[in-house]
Design a protein around this motif. Structure first.
Motif, PDB file in Angstrom:
ATOM      1  N   THR A  52       0.828  -1.206   0.000  1.00  0.00           N
ATOM      2  CA  THR A  52       0.000   0.000   0.000  1.00  0.00           C
ATOM      3  C   THR A  52       0.860   1.252   0.000  1.00  0.00           C
ATOM      4  O   THR A  52       0.613   2.195  -0.767  1.00  0.00           O
ATOM      5  N   ALA A  53       1.896   1.264   0.817  1.00  0.00           N
ATOM      6  CA  ALA A  53       2.792   2.425   0.887  1.00  0.00           C
ATOM      7  C   ALA A  53       3.498   2.652  -0.453  1.00  0.00           C
ATOM      8  O   ALA A  53       3.617   3.787  -0.911  1.00  0.00           O
ATOM      9  N   TYR A  55       2.491   1.640  -3.526  1.00  0.00           N
ATOM     10  CA  TYR A  55       1.512   2.105  -4.523  1.00  0.00           C
ATOM     11  C   TYR A  55       1.157   3.567  -4.299  1.00  0.00           C
ATOM     12  O   TYR A  55       1.112   4.363  -5.231  1.00  0.00           O
ATOM     13  N   GLN A  56       0.891   3.930  -3.036  1.00  0.00           N
ATOM     14  CA  GLN A  56       0.496   5.306  -2.739  1.00  0.00           C
ATOM     15  C   GLN A  56       1.636   6.285  -2.994  1.00  0.00           C
ATOM     16  O   GLN A  56       1.398   7.423  -3.407  1.00  0.00           O
ATOM     17  N   SER A  57       2.884   5.860  -2.784  1.00  0.00           N
ATOM     18  CA  SER A  57       4.011   6.756  -3.047  1.00  0.00           C
ATOM     19  C   SER A  57       4.150   7.059  -4.535  1.00  0.00           C
ATOM     20  O   SER A  57       4.751   8.055  -4.914  1.00  0.00           O
ATOM     21  N   LYS A  61      -4.252   5.434  -6.063  1.00  0.00           N
ATOM     22  CA  LYS A  61      -5.256   5.567  -5.016  1.00  0.00           C
ATOM     23  C   LYS A  61      -5.708   4.155  -4.651  1.00  0.00           C
ATOM     24  O   LYS A  61      -6.678   3.636  -5.186  1.00  0.00           O
ATOM     25  N   ALA A  63      -6.318   1.332  -1.374  1.00  0.00           N
ATOM     26  CA  ALA A  63      -6.538   1.166   0.063  1.00  0.00           C
ATOM     27  C   ALA A  63      -5.865  -0.115   0.549  1.00  0.00           C
ATOM     28  O   ALA A  63      -5.624  -1.044  -0.234  1.00  0.00           O
TER      29      ALA A  63
END
Length: 95
Positions: A52-53, A55-57, A61, A63
Motif C-alpha cells: 500500500t505504501a 503504490y500510494q508513493s 489511489k 486502500a
C-alpha cells in the motif's frame, strides 16, 4: 507470551513445568492471537502495508484492504476466467 511463542513452548514449560497446555492457556493464546496474529496472516498484513505504501508513493489511489490477500475464497463478483489469466501472462511475458 511472545517469548513462549518464539521458543515454541507453553507458558507452563517456560515456568519449568512439563505439564501439557491447559484449556485456560489455550484461551490466553486465542486472545493473544486476536491482538497480535500468530499465523501467516501477520506476514500478509505486513506485506499489504508495504505494498500500500509503495503504490500510494507512486500516486495510486489504493486502500490497504485492496492489497490484503483474502484467503477465504469468498470474493464477491469475481469469476474464474482462464482466458483473462492467459492474456495477462502473455502480456507480462512480452514486457
Amino acid at each position: 507470551m511472545t517469548l513462549a511463542l518464539r521458543l515454541g513452548k507453553t507458558l507452563a514449560e517456560l515456568a519449568g513445568h512439563q505439564a501439557p497446555m491447559t484449556a485456560r492457556e489455550l484461551i490466553f493464546w486465542m486472545a493473544f492471537d486476536q491482538l497480535s496474529p500468530i499465523s501467516d496472516r501477520r506476514s500478509d498484513v505486513h506485506a499489504a502495508q508495504i505494498a500500500t505504501a509503495v503504490y500510494q508513493s507512486q500516486g495510486a489511489k489504493v486502500a490497504f484492504d485492496d492489497v490484503l490477500i483474502d484467503w477465504s475464497g469468498e470474493e464477491e463478483g469475481v469469476a474464474e476466467d482462464d482466458d483473462a489469466l492467459e492474456t495477462l501472462f502473455a502480456a507480462l511475458s512480452q514486457s
